[in-house]
Design an enzyme around this catalytic site. Structure first.
Site, PDB file in Angstrom:
ATOM      1  N   THR A  28      10.615  78.530  -6.576  1.00 40.99           N
ATOM      2  CA  THR A  28      10.997  77.873  -7.836  1.00 40.99           C
ATOM      3  C   THR A  28       9.815  77.063  -8.373  1.00 40.99           C
ATOM      4  O   THR A  28       9.052  76.486  -7.583  1.00 40.99           O
ATOM      5  CB  THR A  28      12.183  76.920  -7.579  1.00 40.99           C
ATOM      6  N   SER A  30       6.896  76.113 -11.907  1.00 41.35           N
ATOM      7  CA  SER A  30       6.095  76.701 -12.981  1.00 41.35           C
ATOM      8  C   SER A  30       5.123  77.755 -12.459  1.00 41.35           C
ATOM      9  O   SER A  30       4.823  78.733 -13.152  1.00 41.35           O
ATOM     10  CB  SER A  30       5.350  75.602 -13.744  1.00 41.35           C
ATOM     11  N   GLY A  82       5.583  77.893  -4.695  1.00 36.67           N
ATOM     12  CA  GLY A  82       4.552  76.904  -4.991  1.00 36.67           C
ATOM     13  C   GLY A  82       4.649  75.721  -4.048  1.00 36.67           C
ATOM     14  O   GLY A  82       5.426  75.719  -3.093  1.00 36.67           O
ATOM     15  N   ALA A  83       3.851  74.690  -4.338  1.00 35.24           N
ATOM     16  CA  ALA A  83       3.883  73.471  -3.523  1.00 35.24           C
ATOM     17  C   ALA A  83       3.454  72.294  -4.393  1.00 35.24           C
ATOM     18  O   ALA A  83       2.732  72.466  -5.378  1.00 35.24           O
ATOM     19  CB  ALA A  83       2.947  73.594  -2.334  1.00 35.24           C
ATOM     20  N   LYS A  94       7.213  69.950  -0.764  1.00 35.99           N
ATOM     21  CA  LYS A  94       7.846  70.699  -1.838  1.00 35.99           C
ATOM     22  C   LYS A  94       9.083  69.940  -2.319  1.00 35.99           C
ATOM     23  O   LYS A  94       9.529  69.012  -1.679  1.00 35.99           O
ATOM     24  CB  LYS A  94       8.260  72.095  -1.328  1.00 35.99           C
ATOM     25  N   GLY A  96       9.474  69.056  -5.809  1.00 35.82           N
ATOM     26  CA  GLY A  96       9.278  68.407  -7.105  1.00 35.82           C
ATOM     27  C   GLY A  96      10.276  68.926  -8.130  1.00 35.82           C
ATOM     28  O   GLY A  96      10.694  68.212  -9.039  1.00 35.82           O
ATOM     29  N   GLY A  97      10.684  70.178  -7.959  1.00 38.16           N
ATOM     30  CA  GLY A  97      11.669  70.791  -8.866  1.00 38.16           C
ATOM     31  C   GLY A  97      13.086  70.739  -8.310  1.00 38.16           C
ATOM     32  O   GLY A  97      13.976  71.408  -8.828  1.00 38.16           O
ATOM     33  N   GLU A 103      14.950  76.571  -1.031  1.00 36.76           N
ATOM     34  CA  GLU A 103      13.616  77.115  -0.740  1.00 36.76           C
ATOM     35  C   GLU A 103      13.416  77.224   0.773  1.00 36.76           C
ATOM     36  O   GLU A 103      12.921  78.231   1.281  1.00 36.76           O
ATOM     37  CB  GLU A 103      12.541  76.207  -1.355  1.00 36.76           C
ATOM     38  N   LYS A 121      -3.474  71.005  -5.848  1.00 33.38           N
ATOM     39  CA  LYS A 121      -2.434  70.810  -4.829  1.00 33.38           C
ATOM     40  C   LYS A 121      -2.998  70.681  -3.412  1.00 33.38           C
ATOM     41  O   LYS A 121      -2.294  70.244  -2.506  1.00 33.38           O
ATOM     42  CB  LYS A 121      -1.430  71.975  -4.878  1.00 33.38           C
TER      43      LYS A 121
HETATM   44  C1  5RP Z   1      10.353  73.137  -6.515  1.00 32.63           C
HETATM   45  C2  5RP Z   1       9.084  73.199  -5.740  1.00 32.63           C
HETATM   46  C3  5RP Z   1       7.876  73.722  -6.439  1.00 32.63           C
HETATM   47  O1  5RP Z   1       7.396  74.811  -5.725  1.00 32.63           O
HETATM   48  C4  5RP Z   1       6.846  72.656  -6.524  1.00 32.63           C
HETATM   49  O2  5RP Z   1       7.430  71.532  -7.165  1.00 32.63           O
HETATM   50  C5  5RP Z   1       5.614  73.115  -7.289  1.00 32.63           C
HETATM   51  O3  5RP Z   1       5.951  73.262  -8.629  1.00 32.63           O
HETATM   52  P1  5RP Z   1       4.925  73.807  -9.719  1.00 32.63           P
HETATM   53  O4  5RP Z   1       4.607  75.213  -9.362  1.00 32.63           O
HETATM   54  O5  5RP Z   1       5.706  73.677 -11.006  1.00 32.63           O
HETATM   55  O6  5RP Z   1       3.708  72.923  -9.703  1.00 32.63           O
HETATM   56  O7  5RP Z   1       9.004  72.863  -4.591  1.00 32.63           O
HETATM   57  O8  5RP Z   1      11.375  72.522  -5.788  1.00 32.63           O
END
Ligand code: 5RP
Length: 218
Positions: A28, A30, A82-83, A94, A96-97, A103, A121
């Site tokens: 999940t 961007s 992502g991370a 992880k 942030g979303g 996940e 990152k």
């Molecule tokens: C969501 C996550 C995302 O992978 C993480 O926040 C990175 O987000 P982005 O690719 O938007 O920078 O862990 O829960």
């Protein structure tokens, strides 16, 4: 190269790890959105995906990719996500979303975790990005008190309800030198659903976008 261009380059680079006729684990965020777009270009060559969030599910379906219930899938060859931070041991923060629990669940049945990220990152010591902890709503204050005892400063992410109907505490002020131990310690706090440390099951491959393209770190 802009941060988003780095995310896009990393997302598309992950396509090299997708095997035909398989079900792909999808994270999940961007950066993953770019990976989903890339996956859409070979939608007819894969069986489908297991998704880690309602948002990713919607995007996958819009591209004609079938989304499987994880209860019907025993193993995935890859999980791509992502991370918010990743260190040189391939431990990650992880969540942030707010999708950390699903996940971690999807990642748990994957043979390989492919982390896709822009260059910002990669860190020496994790903790500058506040560590997300998903909690059962009624336990929020009690969990917060336990986190303070562990040296963290938990802040309630107001207005955020996860796909599992839970709340998020973002833990500030940590300097994470033993990620595996902290991950276990936080999991042991009653009321915690999951924490955003992915160290006990870290990444196997990091595709890191940068000004000169994508670097592969294993
Ligand atoms: C969501 C996550 C995302 O992978 C993480 O926040 C990175 O987000 P982005 O690719 O938007 O920078 O862990 O829960």
């Amino acid at each position: 190269m802009s941060q988003d261009a780095q995310k896009k380059a990393a997302g598309w680079a992950a396509l090299d790890y997708v095997e035909k006729d398989t079900i792909v684990g999808v994270g999940t965020g961007s950066t993953v959105n770019h990976f989903i777009d890339a996956l859409g270009s070979m939608a007819d060559q894969i069986k489908g995906a297991v998704s880690s969030s309602e948002a990713s599910t919607e995007r996958l379906k819009a591209l004609g990719i079938e989304v499987f219930d994880m209860n019907s899938v025993s193993e995935l060859s890859i999980y791509v996500d992502g991370a918010d931070e990743v260190n040189h041991d391939m431990d990650m923060i992880k969540g942030g979303g707010a999708a950390l629990t699903r996940e971690k669940i999807v990642a748990s049945i994957a043979k390989q975790f492919i982390c896709i990220a822009d260059g910002s990152k990669l860190v020496e010591v994790m903790g500058t990005f506040p560590l997300p902890v998903e909690v059962i709503p009624m336990s929020r204050a009690a969990v917060a008190r336990e986190i303070v005892k562990l040296g963290g400063d938990p802040i309630y992410r107001e207005g955020c309800i996860t796909d599992n109907g839970c709340h998020i505490l973002d833990v500030h002020g940590l300097s994470i030198t033993d990620a595996k131990a902290l991950e276990q310690q936080l999991n042991n706090v009653v009321g915690v659903v999951t924490n955003g440390l992915f160290a006990r099951r870290g990444a196997d491959v990091l595709l890191l976008g940068g000004p000169d393209g994508v670097k592969t770190i294993k």
